[in-house]
Write an enzyme that holds these catalytic residues in place. Structure first.
Site, PDB file in Angstrom:
ATOM      1  N   GLU A 189      -4.950 -28.356 -31.327  1.00 58.67           N
ATOM      2  CA  GLU A 189      -5.158 -29.697 -30.261  1.00 58.67           C
ATOM      3  C   GLU A 189      -4.169 -29.595 -28.988  1.00 58.67           C
ATOM      4  O   GLU A 189      -4.617 -29.884 -27.927  1.00 58.67           O
ATOM      5  CB  GLU A 189      -4.739 -30.945 -31.169  1.00 58.67           C
ATOM      6  CG  GLU A 189      -5.508 -31.150 -32.381  1.00 58.67           C
ATOM      7  CD  GLU A 189      -5.010 -30.562 -33.478  1.00 58.67           C
ATOM      8  OE1 GLU A 189      -4.385 -29.489 -33.654  1.00 58.67           O
ATOM      9  OE2 GLU A 189      -5.098 -31.261 -34.701  1.00 58.67           O
ATOM     10  N   CYS A 208      -0.408 -25.647 -32.183  1.00 53.27           N
ATOM     11  CA  CYS A 208      -1.519 -26.188 -32.885  1.00 53.27           C
ATOM     12  C   CYS A 208      -2.968 -26.124 -32.112  1.00 53.27           C
ATOM     13  O   CYS A 208      -2.499 -26.019 -30.741  1.00 53.27           O
ATOM     14  CB  CYS A 208      -1.416 -27.482 -33.482  1.00 53.27           C
ATOM     15  SG  CYS A 208      -0.281 -27.951 -34.708  1.00 53.27           S
ATOM     16  N   GLU A 255      -0.829 -18.655 -34.137  1.00 54.35           N
ATOM     17  CA  GLU A 255       0.616 -18.545 -34.823  1.00 54.35           C
ATOM     18  C   GLU A 255       1.368 -17.571 -34.585  1.00 54.35           C
ATOM     19  O   GLU A 255       1.182 -16.734 -33.676  1.00 54.35           O
ATOM     20  CB  GLU A 255       0.257 -18.630 -36.395  1.00 54.35           C
ATOM     21  CG  GLU A 255      -0.504 -19.593 -37.006  1.00 54.35           C
ATOM     22  CD  GLU A 255      -0.698 -19.513 -38.445  1.00 54.35           C
ATOM     23  OE1 GLU A 255      -0.686 -18.578 -39.226  1.00 54.35           O
ATOM     24  OE2 GLU A 255      -1.141 -20.665 -38.907  1.00 54.35           O
ATOM     25  N   ASN A 291      -5.491 -23.051 -32.817  1.00 55.58           N
ATOM     26  CA  ASN A 291      -4.189 -22.793 -33.525  1.00 55.58           C
ATOM     27  C   ASN A 291      -3.706 -21.223 -33.265  1.00 55.58           C
ATOM     28  O   ASN A 291      -4.564 -20.301 -33.588  1.00 55.58           O
ATOM     29  CB  ASN A 291      -3.591 -23.300 -34.728  1.00 55.58           C
ATOM     30  CG  ASN A 291      -4.596 -22.714 -35.998  1.00 55.58           C
ATOM     31  OD1 ASN A 291      -5.461 -22.344 -35.799  1.00 55.58           O
ATOM     32  ND2 ASN A 291      -3.753 -22.630 -37.134  1.00 55.58           N
ATOM     33  N   CYS A 347      -1.969 -33.139 -36.805  1.00 57.66           N
ATOM     34  CA  CYS A 347      -0.597 -33.744 -37.041  1.00 57.66           C
ATOM     35  C   CYS A 347      -0.010 -34.503 -36.045  1.00 57.66           C
ATOM     36  O   CYS A 347      -0.332 -34.925 -35.116  1.00 57.66           O
ATOM     37  CB  CYS A 347       0.523 -32.340 -37.195  1.00 57.66           C
ATOM     38  SG  CYS A 347       0.617 -31.620 -35.512  1.00 57.66           S
ATOM     39  N   CYS A 394       0.696 -33.379 -32.383  1.00 59.55           N
ATOM     40  CA  CYS A 394      -0.479 -33.218 -31.725  1.00 59.55           C
ATOM     41  C   CYS A 394      -1.179 -34.583 -31.143  1.00 59.55           C
ATOM     42  O   CYS A 394      -1.526 -34.956 -30.196  1.00 59.55           O
ATOM     43  CB  CYS A 394      -1.738 -32.598 -32.569  1.00 59.55           C
ATOM     44  SG  CYS A 394      -1.173 -30.861 -32.478  1.00 59.55           S
TER      45      CYS A 394
HETATM   46  N1  THU Z   1      -2.149 -26.930 -37.234  1.00 58.83           N
HETATM   47  C1  THU Z   1      -2.990 -27.260 -35.995  1.00 58.83           C
HETATM   48  O1  THU Z   1      -3.755 -26.206 -35.560  1.00 58.83           O
HETATM   49  N2  THU Z   1      -3.150 -28.445 -35.835  1.00 58.83           N
HETATM   50  C2  THU Z   1      -2.398 -29.644 -36.608  1.00 58.83           C
HETATM   51  O2  THU Z   1      -2.949 -31.072 -36.292  1.00 58.83           O
HETATM   52  C3  THU Z   1      -1.924 -29.207 -37.712  1.00 58.83           C
HETATM   53  C4  THU Z   1      -1.647 -27.950 -38.096  1.00 58.83           C
HETATM   54  C5  THU Z   1      -2.038 -25.431 -37.615  1.00 58.83           C
HETATM   55  C6  THU Z   1      -0.806 -24.953 -37.427  1.00 58.83           C
HETATM   56  C7  THU Z   1      -0.660 -23.820 -38.381  1.00 58.83           C
HETATM   57  O3  THU Z   1      -1.112 -22.694 -37.660  1.00 58.83           O
HETATM   58  C8  THU Z   1      -1.662 -24.057 -39.467  1.00 58.83           C
HETATM   59  O4  THU Z   1      -2.379 -25.247 -38.835  1.00 58.83           O
HETATM   60  C9  THU Z   1      -0.817 -24.626 -40.858  1.00 58.83           C
HETATM   61  O5  THU Z   1      -0.149 -25.588 -40.348  1.00 58.83           O
END
Ligand code: THU
Length: 136
Positions: A59, A57, A48, A46, A90, A93
């Site tokens: 994935e 994210c 940000e 991920n 999530c 993804c």
């Molecule tokens: N996140 C992912 O990388 N993958 C997911 O399927 C859900 C959430 C990340 C996004 C964000 O940087 C952190 O997790 C918290 O939500």
């Protein structure tokens, strides 16, 4: 029957990707690794942004990297999170993975060694579908 998945290289790649996550705002690093049709492994983490909605994210970063490398058929995925039990991807993804695979095993892992095996079609039983010139 498809051959059994050798999870270890995928788990290793996903754990390494989680280490590279850029998650200073949530402090929730995620790593993902996809096993592609040619046997290669493509990882993502991920990333940000201070404008939170720009976050991508792990994935989806793995999926877009795989496509850019010319590999579009994931056979299996590993997702590493720091939670117990390890978290599933999530919904966004899952849809992104479902664009390129109707079904596949997904192993949810945490660095403590917990593993939960699931499947894309179990986590997303009803992927978005539409009919139209480009919708098949
Ligand atoms: N996140 C992912 O990388 N993958 C997911 O399927 C859900 C959430 C990340 C996004 C964000 O940087 C952190 O997790 C918290 O939500």
């Amino acid at each position: 029957m498809s051959p059994p998945i050798d999870w270890e290289p995928l788990v290793e790649a996903a754990l390494a990707a989680q280490q590279r996550a850029y998650a200073p705002y949530s402090r929730f690093p995620v790593g993902a690794a996809l096993l592609m049709e040619d046997g290669s492994v493509v990882a993502g983490c991920n990333v940000e942004n201070r404008s939170f909605g720009l976050t991508v994210c792990a994935e989806r970063n793995a999926v877009t990297t795989a496509v850019a490398l010319g590999r579009t058929l994931p056979q299996a995925a590993v997702v590493v999170t720091g939670t117990s039990p390890p978290s599933p991807p999530c919904g966004m993804c899952l849809e992104s993975l479902a664009e390129f695979a109707r079904e596949m095993p997904i192993l949810l892992v945490n660095p403590a060694g917990e593993r939960v095996e699931s499947r894309l079609e179990e986590l997303l039983p009803c992927r978005f579908e539409w009919s139209g010139p480009h919708g098949d």
